[in-house]
Design a protein around this motif. Structure first.
Motif, mmCIF file in Angstrom:
data_model
loop_
_atom_site.group_PDB
_atom_site.id
_atom_site.type_symbol
_atom_site.label_atom_id
_atom_site.label_comp_id
_atom_site.label_asym_id
_atom_site.label_seq_id
_atom_site.Cartn_x
_atom_site.Cartn_y
_atom_site.Cartn_z
ATOM 1 N N PHE A 37 0.844 -1.391 -0.135
ATOM 2 C CA PHE A 37 -0.019 -0.143 0.099
ATOM 3 C C PHE A 37 0.959 1.177 0.045
ATOM 4 C CE2 PHE A 37 -2.255 3.512 2.261
ATOM 5 C CZ PHE A 37 -3.206 3.624 1.428
ATOM 6 N N LYS A 38 1.745 1.263 0.846
ATOM 7 C CA LYS A 38 2.695 2.522 0.983
ATOM 8 C C LYS A 38 3.593 2.701 -0.339
ATOM 9 C CE LYS A 38 3.283 4.869 4.282
ATOM 10 N NZ LYS A 38 2.805 6.236 4.445
ATOM 11 N N LEU A 39 4.047 1.592 -0.903
ATOM 12 C CA LEU A 39 4.987 1.800 -2.197
ATOM 13 C C LEU A 39 3.855 2.062 -3.267
ATOM 14 C CD1 LEU A 39 7.254 -1.138 -1.798
ATOM 15 C CD2 LEU A 39 7.829 1.505 -1.367
ATOM 16 N N GLY A 40 2.764 1.372 -3.625
ATOM 17 C CA GLY A 40 1.951 1.563 -4.735
ATOM 18 C C GLY A 40 0.929 2.567 -4.793
ATOM 19 N N ARG A 90 9.862 1.768 -7.558
ATOM 20 C CA ARG A 90 9.885 2.876 -6.640
ATOM 21 C C ARG A 90 11.443 3.427 -6.814
ATOM 22 N NH1 ARG A 90 5.095 5.502 -4.143
ATOM 23 N NH2 ARG A 90 6.843 6.791 -3.172
ATOM 24 N N LEU A 91 12.298 2.390 -6.543
ATOM 25 C CA LEU A 91 13.717 2.856 -6.833
ATOM 26 C C LEU A 91 13.942 3.221 -8.092
ATOM 27 C CD1 LEU A 91 16.267 2.587 -5.118
ATOM 28 C CD2 LEU A 91 16.551 0.127 -6.187
ATOM 29 N N ARG A 92 13.537 2.568 -9.193
ATOM 30 C CA ARG A 92 14.037 3.096 -10.561
ATOM 31 C C ARG A 92 13.396 4.683 -10.740
ATOM 32 N NH1 ARG A 92 14.678 -1.048 -15.083
ATOM 33 N NH2 ARG A 92 14.973 0.752 -15.926
ATOM 34 N N LEU A 93 12.168 4.838 -10.267
ATOM 35 C CA LEU A 93 11.512 5.852 -10.479
ATOM 36 C C LEU A 93 12.323 7.067 -9.891
ATOM 37 C CD1 LEU A 93 8.987 7.608 -11.500
ATOM 38 C CD2 LEU A 93 7.889 7.010 -9.472
ATOM 39 N N HIS A 94 12.623 6.963 -8.667
ATOM 40 C CA HIS A 94 13.548 7.830 -7.743
ATOM 41 C C HIS A 94 14.981 8.074 -8.632
ATOM 42 C CE1 HIS A 94 15.385 9.775 -4.272
ATOM 43 N NE2 HIS A 94 16.436 8.968 -4.478
ATOM 44 N N LYS A 95 15.336 6.957 -9.082
ATOM 45 C CA LYS A 95 16.876 7.234 -9.610
ATOM 46 C C LYS A 95 16.682 8.114 -11.167
ATOM 47 C CE LYS A 95 19.335 3.141 -7.934
ATOM 48 N NZ LYS A 95 20.094 1.976 -8.469
ATOM 49 N N ARG A 97 14.080 10.399 -11.532
ATOM 50 C CA ARG A 97 13.899 11.936 -11.021
ATOM 51 C C ARG A 97 15.205 12.467 -10.627
ATOM 52 N NH1 ARG A 97 8.509 10.878 -7.712
ATOM 53 N NH2 ARG A 97 7.101 10.613 -9.539
ATOM 54 N N THR A 98 16.080 11.660 -9.885
ATOM 55 C CA THR A 98 17.064 12.319 -9.433
ATOM 56 C C THR A 98 18.061 12.586 -10.810
ATOM 57 O OG1 THR A 98 18.202 10.322 -8.843
ATOM 58 C CG2 THR A 98 17.003 11.803 -7.193
ATOM 59 N N ARG A 99 18.390 11.757 -11.607
ATOM 60 C CA ARG A 99 18.990 11.995 -12.936
ATOM 61 C C ARG A 99 18.623 13.088 -13.760
ATOM 62 N NH1 ARG A 99 18.726 11.023 -18.108
ATOM 63 N NH2 ARG A 99 16.925 9.548 -17.963
ATOM 64 N N LYS A 100 17.310 13.420 -13.635
ATOM 65 C CA LYS A 100 16.626 14.428 -14.529
ATOM 66 C C LYS A 100 17.159 15.846 -13.874
ATOM 67 C CE LYS A 100 13.068 12.403 -17.286
ATOM 68 N NZ LYS A 100 11.869 11.973 -17.562
ATOM 69 N N ARG A 101 16.880 15.928 -12.474
ATOM 70 C CA ARG A 101 17.193 16.986 -11.666
ATOM 71 C C ARG A 101 18.780 17.246 -11.861
ATOM 72 N NH1 ARG A 101 14.669 15.235 -6.144
ATOM 73 N NH2 ARG A 101 12.479 14.871 -6.868
ATOM 74 N N ASN A 102 19.502 16.309 -11.931
ATOM 75 C CA ASN A 102 21.146 16.532 -12.086
ATOM 76 C C ASN A 102 21.407 17.140 -13.490
ATOM 77 O OD1 ASN A 102 21.341 16.037 -9.393
ATOM 78 N ND2 ASN A 102 22.000 14.000 -9.832
ATOM 79 N N GLU A 103 20.546 16.886 -14.498
ATOM 80 C CA GLU A 103 20.798 17.273 -15.773
ATOM 81 C C GLU A 103 20.745 18.840 -16.135
ATOM 82 O OE1 GLU A 103 18.874 14.790 -18.462
ATOM 83 O OE2 GLU A 103 19.984 13.188 -18.193
#
Length: 103
Positions: A37-40, A90-95, A97-103
């Motif tokens: 529930f928390k993850l999805g 969620r881990l891939r989504l987080h990675k 999003r952080t990759r897009k912020r760093n670009e």
């Protein structure tokens, strides 16, 4: 071991015996349901709505545990797989999003 697909059922049966089988499966099902529930599906809700959701989740998990313990269906194993898949997502989504912020 039986030739069923319920590996967690067999493990819990070997560890706690038949005396606390239902309680053990209920706790495992509740933990993995909360994780799923928390993850999805969880959004930021007010406190009262969150409490109501968790109460309904606990009632629903009671029904799932009946299927898991009495009918020996692989409910707990399914919840484990669901939690793993949602965790990886969620881990891939987080990675991403952080990759897009760093670009």
């Amino acid at each position: 071991m039986n030739s069923n697909f319920s590996l967690v059922f067999d493990f819990v049966l070997e560890q706690v015996g038949t005396e606390y089988l239902f309680e053990g499966l209920y706790i495992l099902n509740l933990i993995f349901s909360i994780i799923a529930f928390k993850l999805g599906f969880a959004r930021k809700l007010p406190m009262i709505k969150t409490i109501v959701v968790y109460i309904m989740l606990a009632i629903g998990v009671f029904v799932l545990t009946i299927f898991s313990s009495v009918m020996q269906m692989p409910i707990t194993e399914s919840l484990v797989v669901i939690s793993l898949v949602l965790g990886i997502y969620r881990l891939r989504l987080h990675k991403e999003r952080t990759r897009k912020r760093n670009e």
